[in-house]
Scaffold this active site. Sequence first.
Site, PDB file in Angstrom:
ATOM      1  N   PHE A   1       0.828  -1.209   0.000  1.00 17.29           N
ATOM      2  CA  PHE A   1       0.000   0.000   0.000  1.00 17.29           C
ATOM      3  C   PHE A   1       0.857   1.253   0.000  1.00 17.29           C
ATOM      4  O   PHE A   1       0.561   2.214  -0.729  1.00 17.29           O
ATOM      5  CB  PHE A   1      -0.939   0.015   1.203  1.00 17.29           C
ATOM      6  CG  PHE A   1      -2.029   1.056   1.080  1.00 17.29           C
ATOM      7  CD1 PHE A   1      -3.138   0.819   0.296  1.00 17.29           C
ATOM      8  CD2 PHE A   1      -1.913   2.275   1.726  1.00 17.29           C
ATOM      9  CE1 PHE A   1      -4.137   1.783   0.153  1.00 17.29           C
ATOM     10  CE2 PHE A   1      -2.894   3.242   1.596  1.00 17.29           C
ATOM     11  CZ  PHE A   1      -4.021   2.995   0.802  1.00 17.29           C
TER      12      PHE A   1
ATOM     13  N   GLY B   1     -10.347   4.171   3.368  1.00 13.99           N
ATOM     14  CA  GLY B   1     -11.448   3.982   2.419  1.00 13.99           C
ATOM     15  C   GLY B   1     -11.259   2.746   1.571  1.00 13.99           C
ATOM     16  O   GLY B   1     -10.279   2.001   1.724  1.00 13.99           O
TER      17      GLY B   1
ATOM     18  N   SER C   1     -10.040   0.444  -0.995  1.00 10.78           N
ATOM     19  CA  SER C   1      -8.914   0.470  -1.922  1.00 10.78           C
ATOM     20  C   SER C   1      -8.070  -0.776  -1.778  1.00 10.78           C
ATOM     21  O   SER C   1      -7.895  -1.292  -0.673  1.00 10.78           O
ATOM     22  CB  SER C   1      -8.037   1.700  -1.662  1.00 10.78           C
ATOM     23  OG  SER C   1      -7.595   1.712  -0.314  1.00 10.78           O
TER      24      SER C   1
ATOM     25  N   ALA D   1      -4.124  -2.049  -2.985  1.00  9.68           N
ATOM     26  CA  ALA D   1      -2.859  -1.491  -3.459  1.00  9.68           C
ATOM     27  C   ALA D   1      -2.665  -1.709  -4.951  1.00  9.68           C
ATOM     28  O   ALA D   1      -2.214  -0.810  -5.667  1.00  9.68           O
ATOM     29  CB  ALA D   1      -1.699  -2.106  -2.675  1.00  9.68           C
TER      30      ALA D   1
ATOM     31  N   LYS E   1     -14.416  -2.198   9.874  1.00  8.33           N
ATOM     32  CA  LYS E   1     -14.838  -2.930   8.676  1.00  8.33           C
ATOM     33  C   LYS E   1     -14.009  -4.193   8.509  1.00  8.33           C
ATOM     34  O   LYS E   1     -14.487  -5.190   7.949  1.00  8.33           O
ATOM     35  CB  LYS E   1     -14.782  -2.025   7.444  1.00  8.33           C
ATOM     36  CG  LYS E   1     -13.391  -1.448   7.112  1.00  8.33           C
ATOM     37  CD  LYS E   1     -12.562  -2.355   6.237  1.00  8.33           C
ATOM     38  CE  LYS E   1     -11.173  -1.797   6.038  1.00  8.33           C
ATOM     39  NZ  LYS E   1     -10.346  -2.659   5.141  1.00  8.33           N
TER      40      LYS E   1
ATOM     41  N   SER F   1      -9.352  -9.137  -0.302  1.00  9.89           N
ATOM     42  CA  SER F   1      -9.261  -8.607   1.062  1.00  9.89           C
ATOM     43  C   SER F   1      -8.608  -9.646   1.969  1.00  9.89           C
ATOM     44  O   SER F   1      -9.079 -10.783   2.077  1.00  9.89           O
ATOM     45  CB  SER F   1     -10.656  -8.264   1.593  1.00  9.89           C
ATOM     46  OG  SER F   1     -10.650  -8.168   3.004  1.00  9.89           O
TER      47      SER F   1
ATOM     48  N   ASN G   1      -8.532  -9.645   5.214  1.00  7.58           N
ATOM     49  CA  ASN G   1      -9.394  -9.953   6.347  1.00  7.58           C
ATOM     50  C   ASN G   1     -10.524 -10.890   5.958  1.00  7.58           C
ATOM     51  O   ASN G   1     -10.821 -11.850   6.673  1.00  7.58           O
ATOM     52  CB  ASN G   1      -9.942  -8.649   6.940  1.00  7.58           C
ATOM     53  CG  ASN G   1      -8.865  -7.829   7.605  1.00  7.58           C
ATOM     54  OD1 ASN G   1      -8.527  -8.029   8.763  1.00  7.58           O
ATOM     55  ND2 ASN G   1      -8.293  -6.882   6.864  1.00  7.58           N
TER      56      ASN G   1
ATOM     57  N   GLU H   1      -5.145  -6.969  10.013  1.00  2.60           N
ATOM     58  CA  GLU H   1      -5.366  -5.946  11.042  1.00  2.60           C
ATOM     59  C   GLU H   1      -6.645  -6.201  11.845  1.00  2.60           C
ATOM     60  O   GLU H   1      -6.727  -5.861  13.020  1.00  2.60           O
ATOM     61  CB  GLU H   1      -5.433  -4.556  10.391  1.00  2.60           C
ATOM     62  CG  GLU H   1      -4.101  -4.044   9.851  1.00  2.60           C
ATOM     63  CD  GLU H   1      -3.177  -3.491  10.923  1.00  2.60           C
ATOM     64  OE1 GLU H   1      -3.385  -3.811  12.110  1.00  2.60           O
ATOM     65  OE2 GLU H   1      -2.246  -2.757  10.576  1.00  2.60           O
TER      66      GLU H   1
END
Length: 319
Positions: free
Chosen positions: A11, A130, A132, A134, A184, A247, A249, A269
């Site tokens: 990122f 927000g 996104s 990378a 989120k 994602s 997560n 995270e």
Amino acid sequence: MTIAVLGAGAFGTAMAIAIARGGTDVVLWGRNPDEAAEMQIARRNVKRLPDANFPDSLRVVGSISDIDCDVFLLAVPTQTLSDFLQANRDILNGKTLIACCKGVDLTSGLGPTGVIARHCPASIPAIITGPSFAIDIAKGLPTALTFACADNGAETLQETLSTDMLRLYLTNDLRGAEVGGALKNVIAIASGIAIGAGLGESARAALMTRGYAELVRFSEHLGGQAETLSGLSGFGDLTLTCTSANSRNYSYGLQIGAGDGLETVKTVEGAATARAVAQIAADNNIDMPITRVVAAILTQSITVQEAMSALLSRPLRKE
């Protein structure tokens, strides 16, 4: 104006490429001096984004002391941000420090801007957050993010950091923006668990919707504005993170739901954030059932089946 990006992960590198592509001089710092030197020569981050070439206005360095500017983007993981700021306080204190990480610090219970304020009290704290990935930013694909900053010069920074393909929308609600970015990830883990366990798309939609209510509830407790969560840093990021296999997560949740264990080699995270927020919620009597069961699954206090039963057995109520 020269912008420094501290952290040459995917990122951080992508943001450095995008901002430099927009015509601004950018210095990218990597913690490994040898790898930083290799990137400077190769004009690419071969390990993280091998297909994205560096613009001419992007320079890579291996020492923070080699950087002379007033605006720093901090692209380091939330759980290491505190130690990083403490180690580099003499250089960073008094500068504009823009967090590019999401989460809640396990030790202090603070979000990224709170950690910045604690360790660098003379600095201007801000955050970019927000929906996104990378790879999309590095490719120059259209991306819109929230830039939360309460400083009088925020509009100038907004213009400097924005490009034709990277649009930043400004808010002064730092708490709301960082809560959206942090929680989120927790809901994304829950959504992945639901799909991985075969609970279906309807279950995921319910988790996303009720999870959004938890974002708003927690934000308001911290003094954030509910309307912030209806924007990119809340609803937008929640939608992307809970529905895409890109994602980390969500993918981690898929792994857990499928019964493949809790181990991961990637930074997730949401795992630490779930534990931190669940404790804050318990201490302050904030109703956050999804966050609570995700934290319990991650600490192996309950099974996925027990978590589902706990959520479905909650008393019926008005929406």
